[in-house]
Design a protein around this motif. Sequence first.
Motif, PDB file in Angstrom:
ATOM      1  N   LYS A   1      -0.293  -1.272   2.792  1.00 54.96           N
ATOM      2  CA  LYS A   1       0.095  -1.317   1.383  1.00 54.96           C
ATOM      3  C   LYS A   1      -1.069  -1.686   0.462  1.00 54.96           C
ATOM      4  O   LYS A   1      -0.972  -2.564  -0.390  1.00 54.96           O
ATOM      5  N   GLY A   2      -2.214  -1.013   0.667  1.00 56.12           N
ATOM      6  CA  GLY A   2      -3.357  -1.214  -0.207  1.00 56.12           C
ATOM      7  C   GLY A   2      -4.233  -2.414   0.131  1.00 56.12           C
ATOM      8  O   GLY A   2      -5.235  -2.652  -0.531  1.00 56.12           O
TER       9      GLY A   2
ATOM     10  N   ASN B   1       3.878   2.705   8.697  1.00 58.63           N
ATOM     11  CA  ASN B   1       2.809   3.172   7.820  1.00 58.63           C
ATOM     12  C   ASN B   1       1.543   2.339   7.877  1.00 58.63           C
ATOM     13  O   ASN B   1       0.627   2.557   7.083  1.00 58.63           O
ATOM     14  N   ASP B   2       1.460   1.355   8.787  1.00 62.00           N
ATOM     15  CA  ASP B   2       0.194   0.668   9.001  1.00 62.00           C
ATOM     16  C   ASP B   2      -0.822   1.672   9.530  1.00 62.00           C
ATOM     17  O   ASP B   2      -0.492   2.541  10.338  1.00 62.00           O
ATOM     18  N   SER B   3      -2.034   1.548   9.073  1.00 67.75           N
ATOM     19  CA  SER B   3      -3.131   2.398   9.524  1.00 67.75           C
ATOM     20  C   SER B   3      -4.202   1.485  10.109  1.00 67.75           C
ATOM     21  O   SER B   3      -4.591   0.504   9.481  1.00 67.75           O
ATOM     22  N   MET B   4      -4.669   1.783  11.329  1.00 63.44           N
ATOM     23  CA  MET B   4      -5.643   0.947  12.003  1.00 63.44           C
ATOM     24  C   MET B   4      -6.970   1.684  12.161  1.00 63.44           C
ATOM     25  O   MET B   4      -6.988   2.879  12.414  1.00 63.44           O
TER      26      MET B   4
ATOM     27  N   GLY C   1     -14.567  -0.681   1.938  1.00 61.39           N
ATOM     28  CA  GLY C   1     -14.087  -0.074   0.696  1.00 61.39           C
ATOM     29  C   GLY C   1     -13.918   1.424   0.834  1.00 61.39           C
ATOM     30  O   GLY C   1     -12.927   2.004   0.364  1.00 61.39           O
ATOM     31  N   PHE C   2     -14.878   2.074   1.504  1.00 58.84           N
ATOM     32  CA  PHE C   2     -14.757   3.508   1.736  1.00 58.84           C
ATOM     33  C   PHE C   2     -13.571   3.810   2.641  1.00 58.84           C
ATOM     34  O   PHE C   2     -12.818   4.751   2.391  1.00 58.84           O
ATOM     35  N   LEU C   3     -13.395   3.004   3.686  1.00 56.55           N
ATOM     36  CA  LEU C   3     -12.248   3.212   4.579  1.00 56.55           C
ATOM     37  C   LEU C   3     -10.934   3.073   3.818  1.00 56.55           C
ATOM     38  O   LEU C   3      -9.974   3.799   4.094  1.00 56.55           O
ATOM     39  N   HIS C   4     -10.885   2.153   2.854  1.00 57.89           N
ATOM     40  CA  HIS C   4      -9.700   2.020   1.998  1.00 57.89           C
ATOM     41  C   HIS C   4      -9.423   3.315   1.246  1.00 57.89           C
ATOM     42  O   HIS C   4      -8.277   3.748   1.125  1.00 57.89           O
ATOM     43  N   LEU C   5     -10.471   3.920   0.726  1.00 56.71           N
ATOM     44  CA  LEU C   5     -10.310   5.145  -0.058  1.00 56.71           C
ATOM     45  C   LEU C   5      -9.723   6.293   0.748  1.00 56.71           C
ATOM     46  O   LEU C   5      -9.009   7.136   0.198  1.00 56.71           O
TER      47      LEU C   5
END
Length: 134
Positions: free
Chosen positions: A48-49, A65-68, A93-97
């Motif tokens: 969730k962001g 919806n968790d992403s690892m 930060g890039f992985l977040h994008l």
Amino acid sequence: ESESTNSPESIIMNLRKHQTMCFEIAVLNCQRKELRYYGENKLLIFRKGNSIELKNLQEINVQPNDSMVLYNKGCLQQKNKNNKTLEKDTFVGFLHLIESVSNQIKRQKLNYFFDAWLDGKPQDENIALLSFGI
């Protein structure tokens, strides 16, 4: 063999005897919705962001919806043509994008990201990244 001999903890203790090996074990218990992580690197969970970083011998309850993302030290140790290493905040930060895109698109974007970071310098670090979702 007994269950305790095959437990992640005992496997890790045996693997640690080989000091030249780097290993990662993530055990997902689907019934309890629990993820246990054992390893030398970091496991990021995007939820969730937000991101949660698991270190060796930690566990967490997973949610739909968790992403690892599991990545090795080489991702941050690789130097660019200016002899600078990649800052962890920039990388995370890039992985977040890109956390919500398909794995195929994620791979393309990561390749572009590292090519841009290297800026023509040959890759000389071992770079490994694994992405999976719940």
